[in-house]
Write a protein that holds these residues in place. Sequence first.
Motif, mmCIF file in Angstrom:
data_model
loop_
_atom_site.group_PDB
_atom_site.id
_atom_site.type_symbol
_atom_site.label_atom_id
_atom_site.label_comp_id
_atom_site.label_asym_id
_atom_site.label_seq_id
_atom_site.Cartn_x
_atom_site.Cartn_y
_atom_site.Cartn_z
ATOM 1 N N LEU A 4 -73.765 10.487 -146.348
ATOM 2 C CA LEU A 4 -73.865 11.866 -146.028
ATOM 3 C C LEU A 4 -75.157 12.597 -145.962
ATOM 4 C CD1 LEU A 4 -71.621 13.907 -146.139
ATOM 5 C CD2 LEU A 4 -72.025 14.319 -148.413
ATOM 6 N N LYS A 5 -76.179 12.108 -146.426
ATOM 7 C CA LYS A 5 -77.692 12.772 -146.343
ATOM 8 C C LYS A 5 -78.111 12.360 -145.004
ATOM 9 C CE LYS A 5 -82.307 12.379 -148.229
ATOM 10 N NZ LYS A 5 -83.009 11.982 -149.295
ATOM 11 N N GLU A 6 -77.951 11.080 -144.482
ATOM 12 C CA GLU A 6 -78.236 10.905 -143.105
ATOM 13 C C GLU A 6 -77.485 11.534 -142.189
ATOM 14 O OE1 GLU A 6 -77.361 6.365 -142.873
ATOM 15 O OE2 GLU A 6 -78.646 6.219 -144.615
ATOM 16 N N LEU A 58 -73.338 19.215 -155.004
ATOM 17 C CA LEU A 58 -74.325 20.262 -154.308
ATOM 18 C C LEU A 58 -73.503 21.142 -153.277
ATOM 19 C CD1 LEU A 58 -77.192 20.967 -154.513
ATOM 20 C CD2 LEU A 58 -77.301 19.380 -152.589
ATOM 21 N N LEU A 59 -73.010 20.522 -152.397
ATOM 22 C CA LEU A 59 -72.485 21.247 -151.233
ATOM 23 C C LEU A 59 -71.299 22.214 -151.618
ATOM 24 C CD1 LEU A 59 -72.287 18.466 -148.579
ATOM 25 C CD2 LEU A 59 -73.798 20.459 -148.377
ATOM 26 N N LYS A 60 -70.703 21.950 -152.554
ATOM 27 C CA LYS A 60 -69.487 22.614 -153.114
ATOM 28 C C LYS A 60 -70.003 23.835 -153.681
ATOM 29 C CE LYS A 60 -65.776 19.338 -154.037
ATOM 30 N NZ LYS A 60 -65.303 18.409 -154.951
ATOM 31 N N LYS A 61 -71.141 23.608 -154.509
ATOM 32 C CA LYS A 61 -71.654 24.685 -155.236
ATOM 33 C C LYS A 61 -72.382 25.871 -154.280
ATOM 34 C CE LYS A 61 -75.466 24.194 -158.178
ATOM 35 N NZ LYS A 61 -76.072 23.357 -159.149
ATOM 36 N N MET A 62 -73.107 25.174 -153.261
ATOM 37 C CA MET A 62 -73.334 26.034 -151.913
ATOM 38 C C MET A 62 -72.505 26.904 -151.375
ATOM 39 S SD MET A 62 -76.650 23.623 -150.516
ATOM 40 C CE MET A 62 -77.385 24.688 -149.690
ATOM 41 N N ALA A 94 -68.251 22.015 -143.238
ATOM 42 C CA ALA A 94 -68.010 20.974 -142.158
ATOM 43 C C ALA A 94 -68.118 19.415 -142.792
ATOM 44 C CB ALA A 94 -68.809 21.192 -141.003
ATOM 45 N N PHE A 95 -69.195 19.497 -143.938
ATOM 46 C CA PHE A 95 -69.644 18.052 -144.546
ATOM 47 C C PHE A 95 -68.552 17.968 -145.691
ATOM 48 C CE2 PHE A 95 -73.685 19.565 -142.788
ATOM 49 C CZ PHE A 95 -73.871 18.538 -142.050
ATOM 50 N N LEU A 96 -67.852 18.575 -145.778
ATOM 51 C CA LEU A 96 -66.961 18.464 -147.087
ATOM 52 C C LEU A 96 -65.515 17.860 -146.745
ATOM 53 C CD1 LEU A 96 -67.944 21.352 -149.507
ATOM 54 C CD2 LEU A 96 -68.359 18.776 -150.006
ATOM 55 N N PRO A 97 -64.577 17.103 -147.343
ATOM 56 C CA PRO A 97 -63.460 16.840 -146.902
ATOM 57 C C PRO A 97 -62.697 18.392 -146.757
ATOM 58 C CG PRO A 97 -63.945 15.765 -148.751
ATOM 59 C CD PRO A 97 -64.862 16.664 -148.731
#
Length: 154
Positions: A4-6, A58-62, A94-97
Amino acid sequence: MMALKETIETEYKNALKAKDKTKISTYRLILSSIKDLDIINRSGPNKKDTDDEDIKKLLKKMVKQRAESIDIYKKNNRTDLLEIEQNEYEILTAFLPKQLGEEETKKICADIISKLGASTVKDMGKVMGALKKDYADEIDFAKAGPLIKELLGS
């Protein structure tokens, strides 16, 4: 599969090339939050490498923070700020399922309830546990809770 980071780093480079201000600032924010997370994960008693699960959390929190801001700005007619938050929200999600809609969520909850033979609100924890195990990423648990209560209450 790329970590994911890449993926985020690649998207960031593309945004820089495209001079997309919103994306650049959002990716910068994500990457600096990941860096903070790396430091926390490395310095704690349970040293570990930051993995995709950590980044998803982290993304979910954001995303949740953006969703809350969007609500506030809508109530106060702050269209200028609303637009920024909505763009960030889109970029982050966009980065989350993909999260399931209410209909699908309800169907899955009903299936689990019948599979577990759950019958009262006392079984709520069991149902939530099974959901978390199988659908941790796809289901919004804030919405699932009331649905399960409703299904068990009827």
